[in-house]
Write a protein that holds these residues in place. Structure first.
Motif, PDB file in Angstrom:
ATOM      1  N   HIS A 121      23.694  42.182 -55.828  1.00 38.27           N
ATOM      2  CA  HIS A 121      23.769  43.623 -55.581  1.00 38.27           C
ATOM      3  C   HIS A 121      22.769  44.381 -56.459  1.00 38.27           C
ATOM      4  O   HIS A 121      22.194  45.398 -56.023  1.00 38.27           O
ATOM      5  CB  HIS A 121      25.189  44.133 -55.843  1.00 38.27           C
ATOM      6  CG  HIS A 121      26.186  43.669 -54.818  1.00 38.27           C
ATOM      7  ND1 HIS A 121      25.981  43.813 -53.466  1.00 38.27           N
ATOM      8  CD2 HIS A 121      27.406  43.068 -54.943  1.00 38.27           C
ATOM      9  CE1 HIS A 121      27.011  43.325 -52.799  1.00 38.27           C
ATOM     10  NE2 HIS A 121      27.882  42.858 -53.677  1.00 38.27           N
ATOM     11  N   ARG A 122      22.575  43.911 -57.667  1.00 45.43           N
ATOM     12  CA  ARG A 122      21.577  44.544 -58.538  1.00 45.43           C
ATOM     13  C   ARG A 122      20.167  44.338 -57.979  1.00 45.43           C
ATOM     14  O   ARG A 122      19.318  45.232 -58.098  1.00 45.43           O
ATOM     15  CB  ARG A 122      21.678  43.992 -59.958  1.00 45.43           C
ATOM     16  CG  ARG A 122      22.950  44.410 -60.692  1.00 45.43           C
ATOM     17  CD  ARG A 122      23.027  43.775 -62.061  1.00 45.43           C
ATOM     18  NE  ARG A 122      21.929  44.190 -62.925  1.00 45.43           N
ATOM     19  CZ  ARG A 122      21.942  45.240 -63.713  1.00 45.43           C
ATOM     20  NH1 ARG A 122      23.037  46.024 -63.764  1.00 45.43           N
ATOM     21  NH2 ARG A 122      20.913  45.548 -64.474  1.00 45.43           N
ATOM     22  N   VAL A 123      19.933  43.187 -57.376  1.00 43.19           N
ATOM     23  CA  VAL A 123      18.638  42.953 -56.730  1.00 43.19           C
ATOM     24  C   VAL A 123      18.455  43.913 -55.558  1.00 43.19           C
ATOM     25  O   VAL A 123      17.373  44.491 -55.363  1.00 43.19           O
ATOM     26  CB  VAL A 123      18.522  41.494 -56.258  1.00 43.19           C
ATOM     27  CG1 VAL A 123      17.305  41.309 -55.344  1.00 43.19           C
ATOM     28  CG2 VAL A 123      18.417  40.554 -57.442  1.00 43.19           C
ATOM     29  N   ASP A 124      19.517  44.100 -54.767  1.00 38.10           N
ATOM     30  CA  ASP A 124      19.444  45.043 -53.643  1.00 38.10           C
ATOM     31  C   ASP A 124      19.107  46.450 -54.127  1.00 38.10           C
ATOM     32  O   ASP A 124      18.284  47.165 -53.519  1.00 38.10           O
ATOM     33  CB  ASP A 124      20.768  45.060 -52.883  1.00 38.10           C
ATOM     34  CG  ASP A 124      21.028  43.764 -52.144  1.00 38.10           C
ATOM     35  OD1 ASP A 124      20.046  43.050 -51.864  1.00 38.10           O
ATOM     36  OD2 ASP A 124      22.204  43.458 -51.866  1.00 38.10           O
ATOM     37  N   ALA A 125      19.745  46.857 -55.222  1.00 35.46           N
ATOM     38  CA  ALA A 125      19.469  48.193 -55.763  1.00 35.46           C
ATOM     39  C   ALA A 125      18.037  48.288 -56.275  1.00 35.46           C
ATOM     40  O   ALA A 125      17.373  49.326 -56.105  1.00 35.46           O
ATOM     41  CB  ALA A 125      20.457  48.501 -56.892  1.00 35.46           C
ATOM     42  N   ALA A 126      17.544  47.215 -56.886  1.00 36.04           N
ATOM     43  CA  ALA A 126      16.163  47.218 -57.379  1.00 36.04           C
ATOM     44  C   ALA A 126      15.166  47.261 -56.222  1.00 36.04           C
ATOM     45  O   ALA A 126      14.087  47.858 -56.347  1.00 36.04           O
ATOM     46  CB  ALA A 126      15.921  45.982 -58.244  1.00 36.04           C
ATOM     47  N   VAL A 127      15.507  46.638 -55.096  1.00 39.81           N
ATOM     48  CA  VAL A 127      14.642  46.689 -53.920  1.00 39.81           C
ATOM     49  C   VAL A 127      14.519  48.127 -53.418  1.00 39.81           C
ATOM     50  O   VAL A 127      13.424  48.581 -53.040  1.00 39.81           O
ATOM     51  CB  VAL A 127      15.191  45.768 -52.812  1.00 39.81           C
ATOM     52  CG1 VAL A 127      14.444  46.003 -51.503  1.00 39.81           C
ATOM     53  CG2 VAL A 127      15.060  44.311 -53.223  1.00 39.81           C
TER      54      VAL A 127
END
Length: 302
Positions: A121-127
């Motif tokens: 989810h943190r990767v999704d937010a960073a994207v």
């Protein structure tokens, strides 16, 4: 068990699951785990025996989608370590330690899978923010729950489980019938692995290859066994014959006959597999619309 052995086995347990998920260099396989553990514990033979038995047990088992399977690799680590440290027979170590540990670590595998969703989810937010450094950082941090799902149970078992394992061994030794049963069960596990593998392979369409390989192995095994027995007989008779001969006419014979080479059988199997693949490829090219409904897993469905 020395502290440095516990440390090295814990670090390997952390790495092996990451290798299995990314590099796939076979360092996360049970037989490799047995070899590494045997090397660290000072008994490679025991490690290969335990690791090979567990490798055959899970030979036909895979993790499709998000499914979890028994962690035979961690089981091989603990079974080998305790087998060498406590003097347990490898067959008993497989059934009393490796298999239960492999089954229990399914739960830590699930926990590791759930934990990585936090970083996903943190990767999704960073994207969404076009934060490439954040994507890389959180992707790499996803290694932690995966590695700890194996390293932590192995560390706790190695650091705290010695007394319990010794008590278990002492209890088993008091009941020889139980020990014999566990040894028999351990020897049956590789056969179970082969049965699972044959269940999923397209055996019905390739029964002739299975029968040919079995017949070839059986005939060569008998041939090698007879030649070896003949060499042993000649070696035993030769000293008596030399007693009847003068010193300058003494006969010499070295019985260096080897058993059936599994590498040779494997090479023959590879040859048959390549021939089958080439024939199947030519068939597909000649008739691309052909669809065989056999009910088995096809080669391209893996």
């Amino acid at each position: 068990m020395q502290w440095w052995q516990i440390l090295l086995l814990t670090l390997y347990s952390f790495y092996q699951i990451c290798d299995e998920l990314t590099i796939v260099s076979s360092a996360g396989s049970p037989v490799f785990a047995g070899f590494i553990t045997g090397l660290i514990m000072g008994d490679i033979g025991t490690g290969l025996l335990i690791g090979g038995s567990l490798q055959l047990m899970v030979l036909g088992v895979g993790t499709f989608g998000g499914a979890s399977r028994i962690d035979a690799t961690s089981g091989a680590v603990l079974a080998t370590a305790f087998s060498v440290a406590q003097g347990i027979k490898p067959e008993i170590a497989v059934t009393t330690i490796a298999v239960p540990v492999a089954a229990l670590l399914v739960y830590t595998d699930i926990l590791g899978r759930f934990s990585t969703t936090y970083f996903a989810h943190r990767v999704d937010a960073a994207v969404e923010r076009f934060d490439y450094k954040g994507i890389e950082r959180n992707y790499l941090l996803g290694v932690l729950p995966w590695g700890l799902s194996r390293a932590l149970p192995v560390f706790l078992a190695l650091a705290l489980g010695g007394g319990f394992v010794q008590t278990l061994v002492d209890g088993i030794q008091e009941y020889q019938w139980l020990a014999n049963g566990l040894i028999l069960a351990g020897r049956m596990l590789p056969g179970l692995g082969f049965a699972i593998l044959l269940h999923y392979l397209p055996v019905k369409r390739n029964l002739h290859y299975l029968a040919g390989g079995f017949a070839l192995t059986a005939m060569l095994s008998v041939l090698y066994a007879n030649v070896g027995a003949l060499g042993t007989a000649v070696s035993g008779i030769l000293p008596e014959v030399n007693k009847l001969l003068p010193e300058d006419a003494q006969l010499a014979f070295v019985n260096n006959f080897k058993g059936l080479s599994m590498i040779g059988i494997s090479i023959i199997g590879i040859l048959l597999a390549v021939l089958h693949y080439q024939n199947a490829r030519r068939t597909v090219v000649a008739a691309p619309t052909t669809n065989v409904e056999s009910g088995e897993i096809e080669d391209d469905e893996f």
